[in-house]
Design a protein around this motif. Structure first.
Motif, PDB file in Angstrom:
ATOM      1  N   TYR A 156      68.887  28.203  40.076  1.00 31.66           N
ATOM      2  CA  TYR A 156      68.764  27.010  40.964  1.00 31.66           C
ATOM      3  C   TYR A 156      67.588  27.532  42.132  1.00 31.66           C
ATOM      4  O   TYR A 156      67.603  28.664  42.359  1.00 31.66           O
ATOM      5  CB  TYR A 156      69.722  26.544  41.270  1.00 31.66           C
ATOM      6  N   LYS A 157      67.158  26.555  42.662  1.00 33.33           N
ATOM      7  CA  LYS A 157      66.350  26.677  43.854  1.00 33.33           C
ATOM      8  C   LYS A 157      66.442  25.540  44.724  1.00 33.33           C
ATOM      9  O   LYS A 157      66.637  24.125  44.294  1.00 33.33           O
ATOM     10  CB  LYS A 157      64.870  26.661  43.588  1.00 33.33           C
ATOM     11  N   VAL A 158      66.741  25.672  45.959  1.00 31.28           N
ATOM     12  CA  VAL A 158      67.176  24.421  46.806  1.00 31.28           C
ATOM     13  C   VAL A 158      66.019  24.750  48.037  1.00 31.28           C
ATOM     14  O   VAL A 158      65.877  25.780  48.574  1.00 31.28           O
ATOM     15  CB  VAL A 158      68.545  24.767  47.463  1.00 31.28           C
ATOM     16  N   GLU A 159      65.390  23.689  48.309  1.00 25.80           N
ATOM     17  CA  GLU A 159      64.455  23.586  49.428  1.00 25.80           C
ATOM     18  C   GLU A 159      64.773  22.528  50.495  1.00 25.80           C
ATOM     19  O   GLU A 159      65.035  21.214  49.790  1.00 25.80           O
ATOM     20  CB  GLU A 159      63.042  23.427  48.944  1.00 25.80           C
ATOM     21  N   VAL A 160      64.624  22.811  51.711  1.00 22.18           N
ATOM     22  CA  VAL A 160      64.655  21.681  52.658  1.00 22.18           C
ATOM     23  C   VAL A 160      63.190  21.389  53.344  1.00 22.18           C
ATOM     24  O   VAL A 160      62.789  22.373  53.838  1.00 22.18           O
ATOM     25  CB  VAL A 160      65.779  21.836  53.747  1.00 22.18           C
ATOM     26  N   THR A 161      62.967  20.064  53.347  1.00 16.45           N
ATOM     27  CA  THR A 161      61.469  19.931  53.916  1.00 16.45           C
ATOM     28  C   THR A 161      61.998  19.154  55.178  1.00 16.45           C
ATOM     29  O   THR A 161      62.960  18.221  55.248  1.00 16.45           O
ATOM     30  CB  THR A 161      60.418  19.217  53.087  1.00 16.45           C
ATOM     31  N   ASP A 162      61.286  19.280  56.276  1.00 11.73           N
ATOM     32  CA  ASP A 162      61.190  18.337  57.509  1.00 11.73           C
ATOM     33  C   ASP A 162      60.675  16.780  57.204  1.00 11.73           C
ATOM     34  O   ASP A 162      60.054  16.916  56.332  1.00 11.73           O
ATOM     35  CB  ASP A 162      60.731  18.850  58.906  1.00 11.73           C
ATOM     36  N   LYS A 163      60.579  15.975  58.201  1.00 11.28           N
ATOM     37  CA  LYS A 163      59.844  14.881  57.948  1.00 11.28           C
ATOM     38  C   LYS A 163      58.567  14.913  57.520  1.00 11.28           C
ATOM     39  O   LYS A 163      57.898  13.937  57.023  1.00 11.28           O
ATOM     40  CB  LYS A 163      60.329  13.859  59.028  1.00 11.28           C
ATOM     41  N   ASP A 164      57.859  15.950  58.150  1.00 10.76           N
ATOM     42  CA  ASP A 164      56.430  16.199  57.654  1.00 10.76           C
ATOM     43  C   ASP A 164      56.045  16.868  56.361  1.00 10.76           C
ATOM     44  O   ASP A 164      55.042  17.010  55.895  1.00 10.76           O
ATOM     45  CB  ASP A 164      55.589  16.926  58.814  1.00 10.76           C
ATOM     46  N   GLY A 165      57.316  17.150  55.496  1.00 12.55           N
ATOM     47  CA  GLY A 165      57.143  17.874  54.229  1.00 12.55           C
ATOM     48  C   GLY A 165      56.845  19.027  54.407  1.00 12.55           C
ATOM     49  O   GLY A 165      56.804  19.882  53.349  1.00 12.55           O
ATOM     50  N   ARG A 166      57.228  19.811  55.363  1.00 17.34           N
ATOM     51  CA  ARG A 166      57.187  21.237  55.604  1.00 17.34           C
ATOM     52  C   ARG A 166      58.489  21.946  55.429  1.00 17.34           C
ATOM     53  O   ARG A 166      59.511  21.339  55.454  1.00 17.34           O
ATOM     54  CB  ARG A 166      56.667  21.651  57.116  1.00 17.34           C
ATOM     55  N   VAL A 167      58.341  23.090  54.324  1.00 18.29           N
ATOM     56  CA  VAL A 167      59.437  23.577  54.010  1.00 18.29           C
ATOM     57  C   VAL A 167      59.980  24.401  55.212  1.00 18.29           C
ATOM     58  O   VAL A 167      59.612  25.440  55.623  1.00 18.29           O
ATOM     59  CB  VAL A 167      59.303  24.438  52.860  1.00 18.29           C
ATOM     60  N   ILE A 168      61.598  24.043  55.429  1.00 15.03           N
ATOM     61  CA  ILE A 168      62.023  24.898  56.679  1.00 15.03           C
ATOM     62  C   ILE A 168      63.510  25.557  56.175  1.00 15.03           C
ATOM     63  O   ILE A 168      63.810  26.412  56.947  1.00 15.03           O
ATOM     64  CB  ILE A 168      62.537  23.933  57.786  1.00 15.03           C
ATOM     65  N   GLN A 169      63.697  25.337  54.984  1.00  9.55           N
ATOM     66  CA  GLN A 169      65.043  26.391  54.454  1.00  9.55           C
ATOM     67  C   GLN A 169      64.898  26.494  52.929  1.00  9.55           C
ATOM     68  O   GLN A 169      64.672  25.378  52.179  1.00  9.55           O
ATOM     69  CB  GLN A 169      66.277  25.692  55.152  1.00  9.55           C
ATOM     70  N   ARG A 170      65.111  27.544  52.273  1.00  6.41           N
ATOM     71  CA  ARG A 170      65.090  27.750  50.884  1.00  6.41           C
ATOM     72  C   ARG A 170      66.133  28.749  50.363  1.00  6.41           C
ATOM     73  O   ARG A 170      66.325  29.694  50.975  1.00  6.41           O
ATOM     74  CB  ARG A 170      63.856  28.202  50.579  1.00  6.41           C
ATOM     75  N   GLU A 171      66.555  28.476  49.073  1.00  5.66           N
ATOM     76  CA  GLU A 171      67.436  29.532  48.693  1.00  5.66           C
ATOM     77  C   GLU A 171      67.108  29.405  47.128  1.00  5.66           C
ATOM     78  O   GLU A 171      67.052  28.449  46.481  1.00  5.66           O
ATOM     79  CB  GLU A 171      68.924  29.333  48.966  1.00  5.66           C
ATOM     80  N   GLU A 172      67.171  30.602  46.481  1.00  2.48           N
ATOM     81  CA  GLU A 172      67.138  30.742  45.190  1.00  2.48           C
ATOM     82  C   GLU A 172      67.999  31.641  44.490  1.00  2.48           C
ATOM     83  O   GLU A 172      68.347  32.663  44.919  1.00  2.48           O
ATOM     84  CB  GLU A 172      65.533  31.090  44.620  1.00  2.48           C
TER      85      GLU A 172
END
Lengths: 214, 191
Positions: free
Chosen positions: A28-44
Motif C-alpha cells: 500500500y501507499k498512503v499520501e496526504v496532500t494539502d489544499k494546494d495539492g502538495r504532498v505533506i505526509q506519506r507512507e508505503e
C-alpha cells in the motif's frame, strides 16, 4: 513396515530448485496532500493483511457454492447462506459510496485474521471527522518484465472545516451475496505505522498494489 | 516484502496397497498472472485480457463461474491437473507444459473428483485446502513432474478455462501401476 523402516527405504531426497518462485504481494501507499495539492505526509509498505473473509469468499467461487456458505459481514453478522455470484470481490465504489471500496479509519488496533470491519471507519460527509469518498478505481493488469500487477486507488477529501487527525487504518470492503442480498465483507486491512492528519481542504489517497513476480 | 497470501502444495504417492512411498510439500511456485487477471475482473467489474488453456485470448470479466475449480471425476480440463513437463514456470503460463490426460491408456491417469474444502482458521492463519487424487490404472509406471489448477473463467463473450497455478516438482514422482498420486493445494492468508 514401520515408519522408520519406510523412511530408510525411501530416504528424503535433497531438494533442488526448479524454476523461480513467483511471489504474490500486496502493498500500500498512503499520501496526504494539502489544499494546494502538495504532498505533506506519506507512507508505503507491505500490507498486513488479508483476513479470513478473503479465503471464505474465494472458496464460494472455487467450490461453486450454491448455498450455505458462511461469511461474516462488516456489521458483524454471520451470513450462513452465502453463495457464488458475479459480484464476489466487487469493490469499484462510486463517489460518496461507503458500502464497498477502499476505506480509511481511526482505529490503531493491530490486524487480526478475524477482523470483519475497520475498527473506526470515517463516514461520508462534510461534518466533523467526515470525508468525501471519491471513486475507487483500478489500473488494468499489466506485465512489466516478470511482474504482473494492478492497482486500486481512492482519494478521501476533507471539507469538514477542520483538520482530521489520527487516521491509522486502511482497508477494502468487498461485496459478496447471501440470502438473496448484496452483503459486504472486509477483504484486507492495514494498521498504519504512524497516524495521518488531513488538513481542511486537503485529501488522503490510498493506493493498493496487487502483484505477482517471477 | 512480507508475503501474506501463500499457496502451498503437497504431493503424496501411494502404491497399490495404499502405502505412502513418496511425499513432497513446499511453497507453490506458483499463482500465475491469470489468477490476478481474474481477481482484477472481479474487484473492478471490468474486463481484461486472459489467455485460456486453449491458447486463445477470450479475456476475463466478472462472473459467478470465475475461479470455479470444483471438478467431477473424469474431468481433466478443470480442477487440479498433473503433467510430465519440466519447463520452468513463467508468469504468463496458460497451461501445463505437458498435461497427463484422464484415462487408463499408456501414460494416462484417472482423474477423481476435485473438492475445494471449507476455509479454517488456526492462530493467525486462514487455510483453504483443495485436493485431488489421480489413479494409475495404465498398466505401467507414470512419472509426474508438474501440477497446476485449471479454473472456469468467463470473458466478455465466451467461457474458457484458465491455468491459475503451475508448479514443477523438485522431485519427479513415479506413480506405480495400481498406485495413486494425491495433490493438495492450500491457500493460506496470514494476519
Amino acid at each position: 513396515m514401520t515408519k522408520g523402516q519406510e523412511r530408510k527405504k525411501h530416504p528424503k531426497k535433497a531438494l533442488k530448485k526448479t524454476g523461480r518462485v513467483l511471489k504474490p504481494e500486496l502493498s500500500y501507499k498512503v499520501e496526504v496532500t494539502d489544499k494546494d495539492g502538495r504532498v505533506i505526509q506519506r507512507e508505503e509498505g507491505p500490507s498486513r493483511s488479508y483476513v479470513r473473509q478473503w479465503n471464505e469468499i474465494f472458496q464460494l467461487q472455487a467450490g461453486a457454492v450454491a448455498s450455505g456458505g458462511v461469511v461474516k459481514d462488516t456489521s458483524g453478522a454471520t451470513q450462513t447462506n452465502a453463495y457464488r455470484t458475479s459480484v464476489c470481490f466487487k469493490c469499484d465504489a462510486g463517489i460518496g459510496y461507503t458500502l464497498n471500496g477502499l476505506r480509511v479509519g481511526k482505529s490503531s488496533t493491530p490486524v487480526s485474521i478475524s477482523d470483519y470491519a475497520l475498527g473506526s471507519p470515517l463516514a461520508e460527509g462534510t461534518g466533523t471527522d467526515q470525508v468525501e469518498h471519491q471513486l475507487t478505481y483500478f489500473t488494468g493488469p499489466s506485465v512489466v518484465g516478470s511482474t504482473l500487477s494492478f492497482t486500486m486507488q481512492r482519494a478521501f477529501v476533507n471539507h469538514s472545516g477542520a483538520p482530521i487527525s489520527g487516521i491509522q487504518e486502511i482497508g477494502v470492503y468487498i461485496f459478496f451475496t447471501a440470502a438473496m442480498m448484496g452483503r459486504v465483507a472486509l477483504g484486507f486491512r492495514d494498521a498504519l505505522g504512524s497516524p495521518f492528519s488531513i488538513p481542511d481542504g486537503g485529501s488522503i489517497t490510498v493506493t493498493y498494489t496487487l502483484k505477482v513476480t517471477a | 516484502m512480507t508475503n501474506l497470501a501463500e499457496l502451498w502444495y503437497s504431493v503424496t504417492v501411494r502404491d497399490q496397497d495404499g502405502k505412502v512411498i513418496s511425499r513432497e510439500r513446499r511453497k507453490s511456485r506458483s499463482m500465475l498472472g491469470n489468477w490476478y487477471r481474474i481477481l482484477y475482473a472481479q474487484m473492478s467489474f471490468l474486463s481484461c485480457s486472459l489467455v485460456g488453456t486453449n491458447g486463445i485470448d477470450w479475456g476475463a470479466s466478472w462472473n459467478q463461474d470465475n475461479w470455479k475449480f470444483k471438478a467431477s471425476a473424469d474431468e481433466d480440463y478443470i480442477g487440479i491437473v498433473v503433467g510430465t513437463g519440466t519447463t520452468a514456470v513463467t508468469i504468463d503460463d496458460y497451461k501445463l507444459a505437458t498435461q497427463i490426460m484422464h484415462g487408463t491408456g499408456s501414460g494416462q491417469l484417472r482423474y477423481l473428483i476435485c473438492t475445494p474444502g471449507t476455509p479454517s482458521v488456526a492462530g493467525s492463519n486462514c487455510d483453504f485446502l483443495t485436493s485431488r487424487v489421480f489413479l494409475n490404472n495404465s498398466g505401467g509406471s507414470i512419472m509426474v513432474r508438474e501440477s497446476g489448477i485449471y479454473c472456469r473463467c468467463k470473458g466478455p463473450t465466451y467461457y474458457s478455462y484458465a491455468c491459475i497455478v503451475r508448479d514443477v516438482f523438485d522431485t519427479p514422482q513415479a506413480v506405480p501401476d495400481g498406485g495413486s498420486i494425491t495433490i493438495d493445494y492450500t491457500l493460506r492468508v496470514t494476519a
